[in-house]
Design an enzyme around this catalytic site. Sequence first.
Site: not given
Length: 268
Positions: A176, A263
Amino acid sequence: MDQGNGVTVQTDVAFVRQVSDSFSDAVTTIRLPGGSRPEIDPIRARAQHGQYVDALGMLGLAVVAIEPDEAFPDGCFVEDSVVVADGLALLTRSAHLARRGEGARLRPFYESAGLIICEMAPPATLDGGDVLRVGDTLFVGMTARTNAAGVALLRDVFEPRGLHVCPVAMPPGILHLKCVVSSPAPETVVLADETLPANIFSGLRVLSIPAAERYAANTVGRMGTVILADGYPKTRAVLERAGLDTVALDTSEFKKADGSLTCLSVIL
C-alpha cells in the site's frame, strides 16, 4: 461539523474494529524460512490493539470501538474498507476476495456519525491504505489492490468537494502507499528512503527515514504528537528533531499480517 447539507458530522472521532479470534487466519504475504506463514496470536494482538486505542485517546480522539466480525479475519484493518473525507465515506471494494463485504457491514456505524455514504462498484477496486490525505490532496497509490477504475471513482466522489486526487505509481513489492509514506502533521509527510521520489510531495515538508526502517513510515499523528511502531529508533529521532513528540507501540502481531498503524482506525 455542519457539511452544508443539513448533515452534522462529529469530528475528533476514531472508529476502530476490535480483533477477532479469526485474526489468526488474516491475509499475509509474509513467509518464514521454509515457506510457512507466521503464526498470528489474536490474544496478543488484542493487547496491542488496546494500547493503540489508549494512544488514540491520548491524542484527544473519542474512540468508537466496533465489535469484531469473525467472518472477516482482517476486519480490524478498518481503514482499508472506507475512505473518509469532508463528510463523505466511500465504502471500498477490495481486490482481495476474502475482504469483500467488510465495508458494507460497517455502514451503520459511519452513518451514525453523520457521514454521507457512497459505495464502490465493479470493476473498481481500492484499499483505503492506498489513500493518503494531505491538505486538499488525496494521494492514491496504484497497487495490486487499487486499479484505475477505483481511482476514477475516487475522483468522482471527492473532487466535487474541492479535493484533488493525485495518482502515485508504486514500485513493485509495496502493498500500500501508506506502507512507505504517511502524514502525521499538517503539510508534512514521513517518507521511507528508496521508495518514492520526494518530488511527488513538492511543497510539503518531507521527513526522510532510512529504507531499513520502512515499516515505521506508517504513522498516526495529531496536535504535534506522533504514534509510530516500536523498534525504529532512527525514525523516532527524525520525528523528534522535527519538533514532534513520539509514542512508540508494539505492533508485532499486526506486522505479521501486513498491517500497520493507520489501517487500525478511521479518524474523522
